[in-house]
Design a protein around this motif. Structure first.
Motif, PDB file in Angstrom:
ATOM      1  N   LYS A   1      11.098   1.844   3.751  1.00  0.00           N
ATOM      2  CA  LYS A   1      11.328   2.712   2.588  1.00  0.00           C
ATOM      3  C   LYS A   1      11.492   1.902   1.313  1.00  0.00           C
ATOM      4  CE  LYS A   1      13.590   6.286   5.415  1.00  0.00           C
ATOM      5  NZ  LYS A   1      13.532   5.512   6.685  1.00  0.00           N
ATOM      6  N   ARG A   2      11.755   0.600   1.438  1.00  0.00           N
ATOM      7  CA  ARG A   2      11.921  -0.262   0.262  1.00  0.00           C
ATOM      8  C   ARG A   2      10.587  -0.785  -0.256  1.00  0.00           C
ATOM      9  NH1 ARG A   2      15.366  -5.116   1.753  1.00  0.00           N
ATOM     10  NH2 ARG A   2      15.148  -5.526  -0.481  1.00  0.00           N
ATOM     11  N   LEU A   3       9.546  -0.655   0.534  1.00  0.00           N
ATOM     12  CA  LEU A   3       8.239  -1.200   0.145  1.00  0.00           C
ATOM     13  C   LEU A   3       7.503  -0.279  -0.807  1.00  0.00           C
ATOM     14  CD1 LEU A   3       7.070  -2.533   3.637  1.00  0.00           C
ATOM     15  CD2 LEU A   3       8.089  -3.839   1.770  1.00  0.00           C
ATOM     16  N   PRO A   4       6.737  -0.817  -1.745  1.00  0.00           N
ATOM     17  CA  PRO A   4       6.484  -2.252  -1.927  1.00  0.00           C
ATOM     18  C   PRO A   4       7.627  -2.956  -2.638  1.00  0.00           C
ATOM     19  CG  PRO A   4       5.315  -1.013  -3.611  1.00  0.00           C
ATOM     20  CD  PRO A   4       5.958  -0.001  -2.707  1.00  0.00           C
ATOM     21  N   LEU A   5       7.820  -4.228  -2.285  1.00  0.00           N
ATOM     22  CA  LEU A   5       8.723  -5.102  -3.027  1.00  0.00           C
ATOM     23  C   LEU A   5       7.871  -5.887  -4.015  1.00  0.00           C
ATOM     24  CD1 LEU A   5      10.967  -6.576  -0.168  1.00  0.00           C
ATOM     25  CD2 LEU A   5      11.550  -4.739  -1.771  1.00  0.00           C
ATOM     26  N   ARG A   6       8.167  -5.712  -5.299  1.00  0.00           N
ATOM     27  CA  ARG A   6       7.378  -6.380  -6.337  1.00  0.00           C
ATOM     28  C   ARG A   6       8.273  -7.375  -7.084  1.00  0.00           C
ATOM     29  NH1 ARG A   6       5.446  -0.678  -7.605  1.00  0.00           N
ATOM     30  NH2 ARG A   6       3.432  -0.477  -6.542  1.00  0.00           N
TER      31      ARG A   6
ATOM     32  N   GLN B   1       3.026 -12.660 -10.215  1.00  0.00           N
ATOM     33  CA  GLN B   1       3.231 -11.400  -9.501  1.00  0.00           C
ATOM     34  C   GLN B   1       3.197 -11.692  -7.999  1.00  0.00           C
ATOM     35  OE1 GLN B   1       0.939  -7.843 -10.940  1.00  0.00           O
ATOM     36  NE2 GLN B   1      -0.277  -9.397 -11.987  1.00  0.00           N
ATOM     37  N   PHE B   2       4.186 -11.184  -7.286  1.00  0.00           N
ATOM     38  CA  PHE B   2       4.159 -11.303  -5.819  1.00  0.00           C
ATOM     39  C   PHE B   2       4.632  -9.987  -5.225  1.00  0.00           C
ATOM     40  CE2 PHE B   2       5.044 -12.400  -1.529  1.00  0.00           C
ATOM     41  CZ  PHE B   2       4.175 -13.446  -1.233  1.00  0.00           C
ATOM     42  N   VAL B   3       3.866  -9.478  -4.251  1.00  0.00           N
ATOM     43  CA  VAL B   3       4.150  -8.155  -3.694  1.00  0.00           C
ATOM     44  C   VAL B   3       4.112  -8.193  -2.165  1.00  0.00           C
ATOM     45  CG1 VAL B   3       3.369  -5.755  -3.543  1.00  0.00           C
ATOM     46  CG2 VAL B   3       3.227  -6.974  -5.727  1.00  0.00           C
ATOM     47  N   PHE B   4       5.139  -7.598  -1.549  1.00  0.00           N
ATOM     48  CA  PHE B   4       5.122  -7.269  -0.124  1.00  0.00           C
ATOM     49  C   PHE B   4       4.874  -5.771  -0.005  1.00  0.00           C
ATOM     50  CE2 PHE B   4       8.089 -10.973  -0.046  1.00  0.00           C
ATOM     51  CZ  PHE B   4       7.379 -11.790   0.830  1.00  0.00           C
ATOM     52  N   THR B   5       3.914  -5.378   0.828  1.00  0.00           N
ATOM     53  CA  THR B   5       3.591  -3.957   0.916  1.00  0.00           C
ATOM     54  C   THR B   5       3.149  -3.590   2.329  1.00  0.00           C
ATOM     55  OG1 THR B   5       2.310  -2.192  -0.139  1.00  0.00           O
ATOM     56  CG2 THR B   5       1.155  -4.252   0.300  1.00  0.00           C
ATOM     57  N   LYS B   6       3.076  -2.301   2.592  1.00  0.00           N
ATOM     58  CA  LYS B   6       2.560  -1.820   3.866  1.00  0.00           C
ATOM     59  C   LYS B   6       1.055  -2.084   3.927  1.00  0.00           C
ATOM     60  CE  LYS B   6       6.019   1.843   4.404  1.00  0.00           C
ATOM     61  NZ  LYS B   6       6.253   3.296   4.573  1.00  0.00           N
ATOM     62  N   PRO B   7       0.526  -2.328   5.134  1.00  0.00           N
ATOM     63  CA  PRO B   7      -0.904  -2.635   5.266  1.00  0.00           C
ATOM     64  C   PRO B   7      -1.816  -1.590   4.649  1.00  0.00           C
ATOM     65  CG  PRO B   7       0.227  -3.134   7.312  1.00  0.00           C
ATOM     66  CD  PRO B   7       1.236  -2.455   6.422  1.00  0.00           C
ATOM     67  N   GLU B   8      -1.483  -0.306   4.798  1.00  0.00           N
ATOM     68  CA  GLU B   8      -2.363   0.744   4.298  1.00  0.00           C
ATOM     69  C   GLU B   8      -2.405   0.821   2.777  1.00  0.00           C
ATOM     70  OE1 GLU B   8       1.515   2.910   5.621  1.00  0.00           O
ATOM     71  OE2 GLU B   8       0.299   1.179   6.235  1.00  0.00           O
ATOM     72  N   ASP B   9      -1.471   0.118   2.113  1.00  0.00           N
ATOM     73  CA  ASP B   9      -1.409   0.173   0.645  1.00  0.00           C
ATOM     74  C   ASP B   9      -1.883  -1.111  -0.027  1.00  0.00           C
ATOM     75  OD1 ASP B   9      -0.255   2.723   0.826  1.00  0.00           O
ATOM     76  OD2 ASP B   9       1.776   1.898   0.944  1.00  0.00           O
TER      77      ASP B   9
ATOM     78  N   ARG C   1       9.736  -1.779   9.252  1.00  0.00           N
ATOM     79  CA  ARG C   1       9.659  -0.531  10.017  1.00  0.00           C
ATOM     80  C   ARG C   1      10.314   0.567   9.201  1.00  0.00           C
ATOM     81  NH1 ARG C   1      13.479  -2.678  14.891  1.00  0.00           N
ATOM     82  NH2 ARG C   1      15.421  -2.940  13.708  1.00  0.00           N
ATOM     83  N   ASP C   2       9.836   1.783   9.375  1.00  0.00           N
ATOM     84  CA  ASP C   2      10.365   2.920   8.631  1.00  0.00           C
ATOM     85  C   ASP C   2      11.596   3.513   9.296  1.00  0.00           C
ATOM     86  OD1 ASP C   2       8.410   2.900   6.571  1.00  0.00           O
ATOM     87  OD2 ASP C   2       6.974   3.818   7.937  1.00  0.00           O
ATOM     88  N   ARG C   3      11.672   3.388  10.631  1.00  0.00           N
ATOM     89  CA  ARG C   3      12.828   3.913  11.368  1.00  0.00           C
ATOM     90  C   ARG C   3      13.315   2.851  12.350  1.00  0.00           C
ATOM     91  NH1 ARG C   3       9.182   7.995  12.585  1.00  0.00           N
ATOM     92  NH2 ARG C   3       9.433   7.444  14.801  1.00  0.00           N
ATOM     93  N   THR C   4      14.587   2.876  12.668  1.00  0.00           N
ATOM     94  CA  THR C   4      15.167   1.856  13.544  1.00  0.00           C
ATOM     95  C   THR C   4      14.611   1.936  14.959  1.00  0.00           C
ATOM     96  OG1 THR C   4      17.045   3.339  13.982  1.00  0.00           O
ATOM     97  CG2 THR C   4      17.310   1.692  12.226  1.00  0.00           C
ATOM     98  N   ASP C   5      14.085   3.102  15.353  1.00  0.00           N
ATOM     99  CA  ASP C   5      13.537   3.235  16.704  1.00  0.00           C
ATOM    100  C   ASP C   5      12.053   2.896  16.767  1.00  0.00           C
ATOM    101  OD1 ASP C   5      12.724   5.414  15.209  1.00  0.00           O
ATOM    102  OD2 ASP C   5      12.949   6.866  16.844  1.00  0.00           O
TER     103      ASP C   5
ATOM    104  N   LEU D   1       3.973  -6.897   7.570  1.00  0.00           N
ATOM    105  CA  LEU D   1       3.563  -6.346   6.275  1.00  0.00           C
ATOM    106  C   LEU D   1       2.482  -7.214   5.668  1.00  0.00           C
ATOM    107  CD1 LEU D   1       5.204  -8.565   4.592  1.00  0.00           C
ATOM    108  CD2 LEU D   1       7.024  -6.892   4.449  1.00  0.00           C
ATOM    109  N   HIS D   2       1.993  -6.823   4.502  1.00  0.00           N
ATOM    110  CA  HIS D   2       0.980  -7.596   3.787  1.00  0.00           C
ATOM    111  C   HIS D   2       1.611  -8.234   2.551  1.00  0.00           C
ATOM    112  CE1 HIS D   2      -2.967  -5.632   5.467  1.00  0.00           C
ATOM    113  NE2 HIS D   2      -2.161  -6.079   6.413  1.00  0.00           N
ATOM    114  N   SER D   3       1.109  -9.397   2.173  1.00  0.00           N
ATOM    115  CA  SER D   3       1.599 -10.079   0.971  1.00  0.00           C
ATOM    116  C   SER D   3       0.438 -10.339   0.017  1.00  0.00           C
ATOM    117  CB  SER D   3       2.291 -11.396   1.331  1.00  0.00           C
ATOM    118  OG  SER D   3       1.391 -12.291   1.953  1.00  0.00           O
ATOM    119  N   LEU D   4       0.720 -10.189  -1.266  1.00  0.00           N
ATOM    120  CA  LEU D   4      -0.286 -10.397  -2.312  1.00  0.00           C
ATOM    121  C   LEU D   4       0.334 -11.213  -3.436  1.00  0.00           C
ATOM    122  CD1 LEU D   4      -0.285  -7.057  -1.461  1.00  0.00           C
ATOM    123  CD2 LEU D   4      -2.521  -7.283  -2.520  1.00  0.00           C
ATOM    124  N   ASN D   5      -0.497 -11.989  -4.122  1.00  0.00           N
ATOM    125  CA  ASN D   5       0.003 -12.771  -5.241  1.00  0.00           C
ATOM    126  C   ASN D   5      -1.028 -12.805  -6.359  1.00  0.00           C
ATOM    127  OD1 ASN D   5      -1.619 -15.546  -5.125  1.00  0.00           O
ATOM    128  ND2 ASN D   5      -1.130 -14.959  -3.012  1.00  0.00           N
TER     129      ASN D   5
END
Length: 420
Positions: free
Chosen positions: A246-251, A284-292, A367-371, A377-381
């Motif tokens: 839920k915190r992604l993307p981290l920019r 610029q550095f970003v951690f994001t979900k693969p689909e994004d 992960r979106d849920r603890t279960d 994740l993906h990283s971009l710069n």
């Protein structure tokens, strides 16, 4: 690092990537090591199971006051074999990991195939090339005439490709940094100033270290390296973490001094401040979900373009070919700024999507849920501004007939004047 499943299920895909990149890599050896390590895991587990079974049988016989000497001898043989297999497994895993860390990333389907920069593809241009009704100078002559830099004294105390910035050039350097941080803050990036030194594990997580031995500075006698960009320190800051999806993307807006050996540079680049061993940069550095990640890649490029449009520097965007692409990147755009004194476009921004390549090396998942099962994740710069190169473009493009330099309007409030 690539997903090992790809190595087993589709080695031809990796082979095609290596051919496109023109990289000589012992793929057959890596495949063989992968098979060997997996076989050893199976055999080791079998011997552990056997040891447990024999141990239980020995205990049963002793409890029943029966002769267990034969089983004890069998236990010794099993333990000896297990120790040997465990040592073989450790050595094989080390070989596999060391080799797999040098395997380049896969290529995005849009990357042009070619052996070098001649195959790069121009995507767009922005801005008008400045025209002058007088004989223009390059940044070296302009800076020295205006007493903005001292290269000779820097060479005396530090060596070639170092510099003292002086007078209004110090203010322009700081202006670019402050404007960059203000600009990225408006885009919801978190400003972060990184360590200037990181250890080998962090460095190897961010880059293929053996390819950078001639580029990065190492501290003698310590497990520390000077960073070539804040990307390396930002990429590794979440090592071994599972991030709430839920915190992604981290920019992040990484600000740092950067240190590079810049081996092999030649010509006028040796004398000015375009290609130097030390400079400031906002990244610029970003951690994001693969689909994004591909949408994020385009967003980062558009942000970098907007930055240079606000300054007023003409540029072109180049899509790098397979032979010119860095090994950790799946796709890279370069922004090349017009340098009036050199009558040429030169690279000032590199914008890359590394997919899960760095995250696998650094074990950064989400992960979106603890279960849920965590996934990489993906990283971009992307460079936003490397100040020395940007100052070269400003000095050459904004020079005046009387030998001064106009300060771009967006930077004037930071510099405190309209002319240098």
């Amino acid at each position: 690092m690539l997903d090992p499943k790809l190595l087993r299920d589709n080695p031809d895909k990796i082979k095609n990537m290596l051919e496109a990149r023109a990289v000589n890599f012992p793929l057959d050896e890596l495949i063989s090591l992968d098979k060997e390590r997996r076989d050893l895991i199976v055999k080791t587990d079998e011997f552990r199971k056997k040891r447990n079974e024999v141990s239980l049988e020995i205990a049963r016989k002793k409890k029943a006051k029966e002769d267990a000497s034969e089983l004890i001898n069998q236990m010794q043989a099993v333990s000896d074999n297990l120790n040997r297999l465990e040592q073989d497994q450790i050595k094989t895993e080390e070989k596999f990991t060391k080799l797999s860390l040098t395997l380049p990333n896969m290529l995005h389907e849009s990357v042009p195939i070619g052996k070098d920069e001649t195959a790069n593809k121009e995507i767009k241009k922005w801005g008008s090339i400045p025209t002058f009704d007088f004989q223009i100078k390059d940044h070296i002559d302009l800076m020295q005439n205006l007493d903005l830099v001292d290269l000779e004294r820097a060479a005396k105390v530090s060596g070639a490709r170092f510099y003292y910035l002086k007078n209004q050039l110090v203010r322009l350097n700081q202006a670019l940094l402050q404007f960059a941080l203000d600009f990225l803050s408006e885009k919801n990036y978190m400003p972060i100033q990184t360590p200037f030194l990181i250890n080998r594990h962090a460095m190897e997580g961010a880059i293929i270290a053996q390819d950078f031995e001639d580029v990065i500075y190492k501290v003698e006698g310590e497990d520390l390296y000077l960073i070539g960009t804040s990307e390396h320190a930002v990429a590794s800051m979440h090592t071994d973490e599972i991030i709430d999806g839920k915190r992604l993307p981290l920019r992040y807006a990484g600000v740092s001094t950067c240190f590079r050996k810049e081996a092999g540079a030649h010509g006028r680049d040796q004398k000015g401040i375009f290609r130097v061993h030390q400079f400031e940069k906002v990244e610029q550095f970003v951690f994001t979900k693969p689909e994004d990640s591909w949408q994020e890649h385009e967003r980062m490029l558009s942000i970098a373009e907007e930055f240079y449009q606000k300054i007023g520097i003409p540029y072109r965007v180049m899509l790098l070919s397979s032979g010119d692409l860095g090994k950790i990147s799946a796709k890279t755009y370069d922004i090349e700024a017009w340098m009036a004194g050199q009558k040429n476009y030169r690279e000032i921004v590199s914008c890359s999507n590394c997919l899960d390549f760095q995250a696998r090396r650094l074990k950064i998942r989400f992960r979106d849920r603890t279960d849920e099962q965590p996934q990489y994740l993906h990283s971009l710069n992307s460079t936003l501004v490397a100040t020395t190169r940007t100052m070269v473009s400003i000095i050459e493009n904004f020079q005046t007939k009387d030998g001064h330099v106009l300060v771009p309007k967006i930077l004037q409030k930071y510099v405190g004047s309209s002319t240098i």
